[in-house]
Design a protein around this motif. Structure first.
Motif, short mmCIF file in Angstrom:
data_model
loop_
_atom_site.label_atom_id
_atom_site.label_comp_id
_atom_site.label_asym_id
_atom_site.label_seq_id
_atom_site.Cartn_x
_atom_site.Cartn_y
_atom_site.Cartn_z
N GLY A 1 31.40 3.70 -34.93
CA GLY A 1 31.63 4.60 -33.82
C GLY A 1 31.53 6.07 -34.16
N LYS A 2 31.15 6.41 -35.38
CA LYS A 2 31.08 7.81 -35.80
C LYS A 2 29.63 8.28 -35.86
N THR A 3 29.41 9.53 -35.58
CA THR A 3 28.05 10.09 -35.56
C THR A 3 27.81 11.02 -36.74
N LEU A 4 26.55 11.28 -37.00
CA LEU A 4 26.18 12.12 -38.13
C LEU A 4 26.58 13.58 -37.93
N ARG A 5 26.56 14.04 -36.68
CA ARG A 5 26.81 15.46 -36.43
C ARG A 5 28.28 15.79 -36.22
N ALA A 6 29.14 14.78 -36.20
CA ALA A 6 30.58 15.05 -36.06
C ALA A 6 31.12 15.62 -37.37
N GLU A 7 32.22 16.32 -37.29
CA GLU A 7 32.83 16.92 -38.46
C GLU A 7 33.92 16.00 -39.01
N TYR A 8 33.92 15.84 -40.33
CA TYR A 8 34.94 15.03 -40.98
C TYR A 8 35.51 15.82 -42.16
N ASP B 1 12.18 -1.02 -44.56
CA ASP B 1 11.62 0.31 -44.67
C ASP B 1 10.78 0.30 -45.94
N ASP B 2 9.81 1.16 -46.05
CA ASP B 2 9.05 1.20 -47.30
C ASP B 2 9.93 1.51 -48.50
N TYR B 3 11.08 2.14 -48.27
CA TYR B 3 11.91 2.61 -49.37
C TYR B 3 13.38 2.18 -49.30
N HIS B 4 13.97 2.18 -48.12
CA HIS B 4 15.43 2.11 -48.00
C HIS B 4 15.92 0.87 -47.26
N PHE B 5 17.20 0.55 -47.53
CA PHE B 5 17.89 -0.52 -46.80
C PHE B 5 19.22 -0.03 -46.23
N LEU B 6 20.00 0.66 -47.05
CA LEU B 6 21.38 0.99 -46.66
C LEU B 6 21.50 1.89 -45.43
N PRO B 7 20.55 2.79 -45.13
CA PRO B 7 20.71 3.55 -43.88
C PRO B 7 20.70 2.65 -42.64
N PHE B 8 19.99 1.55 -42.72
CA PHE B 8 19.99 0.60 -41.61
C PHE B 8 21.33 -0.12 -41.53
N LEU B 9 21.87 -0.49 -42.68
CA LEU B 9 23.17 -1.17 -42.71
C LEU B 9 24.26 -0.26 -42.16
N PHE B 10 24.35 0.95 -42.68
CA PHE B 10 25.37 1.89 -42.20
C PHE B 10 25.09 2.29 -40.75
N GLY B 11 23.82 2.44 -40.42
CA GLY B 11 23.45 2.85 -39.07
C GLY B 11 23.82 1.83 -38.02
N ALA B 12 23.66 0.55 -38.35
CA ALA B 12 24.05 -0.50 -37.41
C ALA B 12 25.56 -0.47 -37.18
N SER B 13 26.30 -0.19 -38.24
CA SER B 13 27.76 -0.10 -38.10
C SER B 13 28.15 1.09 -37.23
N GLN B 14 27.46 2.20 -37.39
CA GLN B 14 27.72 3.36 -36.52
C GLN B 14 27.61 2.99 -35.05
N LEU B 15 26.62 2.18 -34.73
CA LEU B 15 26.31 1.85 -33.34
C LEU B 15 27.08 0.63 -32.82
N SER B 16 27.87 0.00 -33.67
CA SER B 16 28.46 -1.30 -33.30
C SER B 16 29.37 -1.23 -32.09
N ASP B 17 29.95 -0.08 -31.81
CA ASP B 17 30.85 0.06 -30.65
C ASP B 17 30.24 0.87 -29.52
N HIS B 18 28.94 1.16 -29.62
CA HIS B 18 28.32 2.03 -28.60
C HIS B 18 28.21 1.29 -27.27
N LYS B 19 28.59 1.98 -26.18
CA LYS B 19 28.63 1.35 -24.87
C LYS B 19 27.26 1.18 -24.23
N TYR B 20 26.31 2.01 -24.60
CA TYR B 20 25.05 2.03 -23.86
C TYR B 20 23.82 1.69 -24.70
#
Length: 376
Positions: free
Chosen positions: A60-67, A210-229
């Motif tokens: 549920g957290k976004t990249l542009r939010a402040e932590y 991806d030609d190079y990466h895996f973990l951004p997809f793993l973390f990215g799916a978790s970011q979106l797991s609670d998204h309503k839309y």
């Protein structure tokens, strides 16, 4: 099912206090038997549990939010900034006749290797600094082959795990580790990939996420797991990608792929296309952890290059083969007559796109961002 282990704290790691050359990270997995043993090892469980914890922390957290950013987080970001600056200072060599890696990457890599210890000592001034520096250097690709893959990405996550074991980061730092530090690392890697045309390691990138990466997809799916839309099928919607790619890693990665490959995802990224048919991001996020274990941590071509030290330890048979002939020049030893380990050299899609643009325009476009090119 693998036995679970608690992540140790710094007090349980006497080896971290008495570092010597013999405990510097080195390869340990050589044979399928080694790999099988690794699957039930504490090192494997520590890595998986750490990745799961990081993934859970960004729901549920976004990249542009402040932590909140601790001193260690700020120092890690500063290191990434310096690495990025060095890319600007070290121009690619005039190598446009080749679609493979640019040799100037080796100059950049050498600078990282020369400065890694001092940079790490800004965070961990103790004897463990040399171990952490080794993981840092191996996080950005292979100097000889000028390539990059999920094994190098795993070394960066291992660096972060080691910092947690040493008590330099805590669980409260997890969101910032992923959304600030790891994403900044991905930014450095994208810059390296565009500037020096790093090849996908082996042939894994052709059929992977991806030609190079895996973990951004793993973390990215978790970011979106609670998204309503936003639903998984939205990766096919250009408007959604454009609007939300600055907030979610998964969508940013789709945008990156679309920027260098103009055909449909169904053609050049069939696995991502299949995954988009899932009903929820939560299901994808859970599946990604299992997939990472199976397709990265349980693949000999990747894990035979993985480095183990005193903080992430595993004893395999590779140490007995150090110094032997390396028949394929890939940095490992063959233990069967016809090994399925090295893959084939795969030119960078970024390089292919840039070459395509140069051909279409009738002149070179230098080393700027390429226009999309059909998957080749």
């Amino acid at each position: 099912m693998a036995t679970t282990h608690q992540l140790p704290v710094a007090a349980e790691l006497p080896s971290a206090k008495t570092q010597d050359a013999s405990t510097l990270p080195a390869r340990a997995i050589l044979t399928p038997k080694d790999l099988e043993r690794f699957q039930t090892s504490k090192a494997h469980d520590d890595l998986v549990q750490f990745i799961e914890a990081l993934s859970t922390s960004v729901k549920g957290k976004t990249l542009r939010a402040e932590y909140p950013k601790s001193g260690t987080i700020e120092k890690l970001l500063s290191i990434c900034d310096r690495l990025d600056q060095w890319i600007k200072e070290i121009a690619p060599a005039d190598n446009e006749k080749s679609r493979f890696g640019n040799p100037a990457f080796q100059t950049w890599y050498d600078r990282v290797e020369q400065n890694a210890q001092s940079m790490i000592e800004e965070i961990e001034p103790g004897p463990a600094a040399s171990e952490l520096a080794c993981y840092l250097v191996h996080s950005f690709g292979d100097r000889k082959r000028i390539d990059y893959g999920t094994g190098h990405e795993a070394h960066f996550i291992t660096l972060l795990l080691c910092l947690q074991k040493l008590g330099r980061v805590e669980e409260t730092d997890h969101p910032a580790l992923v959304l600030a530090v790891f994403w900044r690392y991905i930014g450095v890697m994208r810059n390296l990939q565009f500037t020096y045309w790093l090849e996908p390691a082996g042939s894994h990138g052709v059929w992977g996420l991806d030609d190079y990466h895996f973990l951004p997809f793993l973390f990215g799916a978790s970011q979106l797991s609670d998204h309503k839309y936003i639903r998984p099928k939205a990766i096919h919607d250009p408007d959604v990608i454009e609007q939300y790619s600055q907030d979610y890693m998964y969508l940013a990665c789709i945008k990156f792929i679309n920027s260098i490959k103009s055909a449909s995802l169904r053609w050049h990224s069939p696995m991502l296309d299949d995954i988009s048919g899932a009903k929820t991001w939560a299901k994808i996020a859970g599946g990604m952890v299992k997939m990472y274990s199976a397709e990265v941590l349980n693949k000999l071509p990747i894990m035979q290059h993985f480095l183990f030290g005193s903080l992430i330890s595993f004893e395999g048979s590779a140490s007995g083969h150090e110094g032997e002939d390396d028949p394929c020049g890939m940095g490992h030893i063959h233990v069967q007559e016809f090994p399925d380990c090295c893959g084939i050299r795969v030119p960078s899609a970024i390089a292919a796109a840039a070459k395509g643009r140069a051909g279409a325009d009738g002149e070179s476009n230098g080393f700027g961002r390429p226009r999309p090119l059909p998957f080749d």
